[in-house]
Design an enzyme around this catalytic site. Structure first.
Site, PDB file in Angstrom:
ATOM      1  CD  GLU A 134      30.875  47.111  47.067  1.00  7.74           C
ATOM      2  OE1 GLU A 134      31.295  46.186  47.771  1.00  7.74           O
ATOM      3  OE2 GLU A 134      30.202  48.061  47.504  1.00  7.74           O
ATOM      4  NE  ARG A 150      40.237  37.742  50.826  1.00  6.96           N
ATOM      5  CZ  ARG A 150      39.288  38.515  50.308  1.00  6.96           C
ATOM      6  NH1 ARG A 150      38.084  38.045  50.093  1.00  6.96           N
ATOM      7  NH2 ARG A 150      39.551  39.762  50.002  1.00  6.96           N
ATOM      8  CE  LYS A 160      37.151  45.945  46.598  1.00  7.81           C
ATOM      9  NZ  LYS A 160      36.151  45.877  45.527  1.00  7.81           N
TER      10      LYS A 160
HETATM   11  P1  ATP Z   1      37.302  43.918  49.826  1.00  6.28           P
HETATM   12  O1  ATP Z   1      36.672  43.069  50.889  1.00  6.28           O
HETATM   13  O2  ATP Z   1      38.720  44.236  50.051  1.00  6.28           O
HETATM   14  O3  ATP Z   1      36.472  45.120  49.452  1.00  6.28           O
HETATM   15  P2  ATP Z   1      36.087  42.228  47.988  1.00  6.28           P
HETATM   16  O4  ATP Z   1      36.326  40.795  48.127  1.00  6.28           O
HETATM   17  O5  ATP Z   1      34.820  42.731  48.570  1.00  6.28           O
HETATM   18  O6  ATP Z   1      37.318  43.011  48.538  1.00  6.28           O
HETATM   19  P3  ATP Z   1      35.073  42.473  45.387  1.00  6.28           P
HETATM   20  O7  ATP Z   1      35.178  43.619  44.474  1.00  6.28           O
HETATM   21  O8  ATP Z   1      33.756  42.174  45.981  1.00  6.28           O
HETATM   22  O9  ATP Z   1      36.168  42.706  46.513  1.00  6.28           O
HETATM   23  O10 ATP Z   1      35.675  41.177  44.740  1.00  6.28           O
HETATM   24  C1  ATP Z   1      35.371  40.736  43.437  1.00  6.28           C
HETATM   25  C2  ATP Z   1      35.793  39.303  43.312  1.00  6.28           C
HETATM   26  O11 ATP Z   1      37.184  39.177  43.571  1.00  6.28           O
HETATM   27  C3  ATP Z   1      35.064  38.392  44.282  1.00  6.28           C
HETATM   28  O12 ATP Z   1      34.662  37.232  43.587  1.00  6.28           O
HETATM   29  C4  ATP Z   1      36.098  38.083  45.321  1.00  6.28           C
HETATM   30  O13 ATP Z   1      35.897  36.813  45.851  1.00  6.28           O
HETATM   31  C5  ATP Z   1      37.407  38.180  44.525  1.00  6.28           C
HETATM   32  N1  ATP Z   1      38.515  38.547  45.400  1.00  6.28           N
HETATM   33  C6  ATP Z   1      38.613  39.646  46.167  1.00  6.28           C
HETATM   34  N2  ATP Z   1      39.744  39.638  46.892  1.00  6.28           N
HETATM   35  C7  ATP Z   1      40.402  38.495  46.564  1.00  6.28           C
HETATM   36  C8  ATP Z   1      41.633  37.891  46.975  1.00  6.28           C
HETATM   37  N3  ATP Z   1      42.427  38.473  47.875  1.00  6.28           N
HETATM   38  N4  ATP Z   1      41.970  36.707  46.420  1.00  6.28           N
HETATM   39  C9  ATP Z   1      41.178  36.123  45.509  1.00  6.28           C
HETATM   40  N5  ATP Z   1      40.013  36.625  45.084  1.00  6.28           N
HETATM   41  C10 ATP Z   1      39.613  37.795  45.601  1.00  6.28           C
HETATM   42 MG    MG Z   2      32.864  42.208  48.085  1.00  9.12          MG
END
Ligand code: ATP
Ligand code: MG
Length: 560
Positions: free
Chosen positions: A41, A268, A278
């Site tokens: 995102e 994760r 984020k």
């Molecule tokens: P946040 O909740 O901090 O905003 P997010 O998971 O919503 O992070 P996205 O941009 O939606 O962030 O994530 C893109 C991809 O990266 C998704 O497939 C997510 O599962 C993966 N991802 C995000 N954070 C992690 C992490 N800490 N470890 C492994 N994969 C991750």
């Molecule tokens: Mg997300």
């Protein structure tokens, strides 16, 4: 057990996702085709957790001759921005991966809207005029069923009319939502009439502007986007396990029988002494608690890059921790040791003086300069040697001289021990000069001309070797020494405000260190080992007039 090769050619067993993919290929489920996507995102910069997902998504495609697309999951204009889109592209490329195509969830807004209309016409969706608080209250708990909305059984025509008008901007944000009509008693909470669409008119979308007034929720957009693109394996993190039945449900409502993307989940990345959300990282940036998204203390890709991490060290770390089906907290010292291993053969060894004091070798001829040679990197024979000038006046560390010293002090002291200047001669201190306040300003010493390194006399053994830089070959430099960003292992698990747990000593600036002239002229990104101190990266703001170096990692793991 099947075996695979890693980045550095080591053998390792297949991870469980690779096993699933190999099995699917064997069974011909995907017609031999492998397609993945990385779906960030664009609401922040990528962090090292994303790097773990990137290595998985792009890695699977590379390994099995498939493709991986970059898809921006841009369904919430209130939080998203092109700044983030650009940084995400840059960071993925820097890590060394290539996407086949770039897509945006917003590319599918029309298809998704049409699908929502179809759901309404089939009696599978309704417009709910309750507030989000009301809806949340009616959700129930995993063991008690939810309460049905009073709007649940609205006539189809009314739902259709309202939804179309929602998208014309006739109703304010938050006044109504479109919900899937599934099952308010389902044991999976995600089936309790999940929200499909909400109204957002307060922020234009970074790509579609003000065309749309309604935006799909993650669950209603993700599986459909995967299907439209032809994704075979939709790989994500474990928190989506509970979403998987809904992912499959939505697909079953419209997709043909030919093919289905499969969602599969891995753990994760969570790291000690930092935060990975984020939202929290954005807060640190917005409130000026760090210097920006690329502050070298941040766990972001751009922060790690500025700190001195290479793509190889990040990938080696991710390879080491691996992929499992269980959440864990990984020790940040594993990441740090990956940096050390990676930098050891890459980083040129140089003497730097953090707290300089001048030393004059009184028996060395005035005006004379010798050119000595030193190994650029004893751990990498290909790095060769370089020439370093040596003369009567040099800088040493203030702490390497003591006016009064006991027998346990092995370095310089008047009338005391012989000490080797690294790659040069053995010297002995004779005395020092002080200013009016009694501070030592200059150290005096004599040298033994028969002890030059590299000659027979260079083999003479003494108890200690110290760093030095010729005064005329030195420039002032700023060193930025970093420590962990938080004082506790898992700040996200603590009660109270995470900002209260920031380490007040996470940055120490050494404003007037001394480095060799060629080090001062280094380009941003050039990497060094400052002997006895640590690995350093030339900062992006470094110039020959004002050189700046960031501590990537100390030479050894600290014992605290
Ligand atoms: P946040 O909740 O901090 O905003 P997010 O998971 O919503 O992070 P996205 O941009 O939606 O962030 O994530 C893109 C991809 O990266 C998704 O497939 C997510 O599962 C993966 N991802 C995000 N954070 C992690 C992490 N800490 N470890 C492994 N994969 C991750
Ligand atoms: Mg997300």
């Amino acid at each position: 057990m099947e075996i695979n090769e890693t980045e550095n050619g080591e053998k390792r067993s297949l991870n469980f996702i690779e096993q699933i993919v190999e099995n699917d290929l064997k069974e011909g489920i995907t017609g031999g085709r492998i397609q993945t996507r990385f779906p960030p995102e664009p609401n922040g910069y990528l962090h090292i957790g994303h790097a773990k997902a990137i290595c998985m998504d792009f890695g699977i495609a590379e390994r099995y001759n498939g493709i991986c697309n970059l898809r921006f999951d841009d369904t919430n204009p209130a939080k998203e921005d092109v700044e983030y889109v650009d940084s995400i592209k840059e960071d993925i490329q820097w890590l060394g991966f290539k996407w086949a195509n770039i897509y945006y969830a917003s590319d599918y807004f029309q298809q998704l809207y049409d699908l929502a209309i179809q759901f309404i016409k089939e009696g599978k969706a309704y417009v709910d005029e309750q507030s989000s608080e009301e809806i949340a209250k009616q959700k129930g708990t995993p063991t008690t069923p939810g309460v049905e909305s009073p709007y649940r059984n609205r006539p189809i025509e009314e739902n259709l009319d309202l939804f179309i008008r929602m998208n014309k901007g006739e109703f304010p944000d938050g006044s109504m939502v479109l919900r899937a009509k599934i099952d308010m008693a389902n044991s999976n909470m995600h089936f309790r009439d999940p929200i499909m669409y909400r109204i957002i008119t307060s922020h234009p979308h970074h790509k579609t502007g003000t065309t749309w007034k309604v935006y799909p929720m993650y669950d209603f957009a993700h599986g459909q986007s995967d299907y439209f693109e032809g994704v075979t394996h939709s790989l994500c993190t474990l928190e989506f396990v509970v979403h998987r039945p809904l992912y499959d449900y939505y697909l079953d409502q419209f997709a043909g029988a030919d093919y289905r993307p499969k969602q599969r989940e891995f753990n994760r990345l969570n790291l000690t002494y930092t935060v990975m959300s984020k939202r929290k990282l954005l807060q640190l940036v917005k409130e000026g608690l760090v210097s920006g998204w690329d502050d070298p203390r941040m766990p972001t890709i751009c922060g790690l890059r500025r700190r001195g991490y290479t793509p190889e060290s990040i990938k080696a770390f991710i390879d080491k921790i691996g992929y499992t089906k269980y959440e864990a907290l990984n020790d940040i010292s594993l990441l740090e040791s990956a940096a050390r291993e990676d930098l050891k053969p890459r980083a040129t060894r140089v003497c730097t003086i953090l707290d300089p004091i001048k030393l004059i070798i009184d028996n060395y001829p005035e005006g004379k300069k010798e050119i000595l040679t030193t190994d650029n990197n004893p751990d990498n024979p290909e790095a060769g040697v370089r020439e370093i000038p040596f003369g009567r006046e040099i800088y040493i560390e203030r702490g390497d001289f003591r006016e009064e010293a006991d027998k346990n002090f092995y370095r310089l002291s008047p009338g005391g021990r012989e000490v080797r200047l690294k790659s040069a001669y053995i010297i002995q201190a004779t005395g020092c000069e002080k200013d009016a306040n009694g501070n030592i300003t200059t150290v005096h010493a004599t040298y033994d001309p028969n002890t030059k390194s590299g000659t027979e006399g260079g083999n003479k053994k003494v108890k200690s070797t110290i760093n030095w830089i010729d005064v005329d070959n030195s420039k002032e430099a700023e060193l930025r020494l970093y420590d962990r960003l938080f004082v506790c292992e898992n700040p996200s698990a603590e009660e109270g405000d995470f900002r209260d747990l920031l380490n007040p000593n996470s940055l120490t600036v050494v404003p007037q260190a001394r480095v060799e002239t060629f080090v001062a002229n280094a380009k941003p990104g050039d990497k060094f080992q400052f002997l006895k101190t640590g690995y350093f990266n030339t900062d992006k703001d470094s110039t020959p007039e004002h050189p700046i170096f960031n501590l990537t990692v100390s030479l050894k793991e600290s014992k605290k």
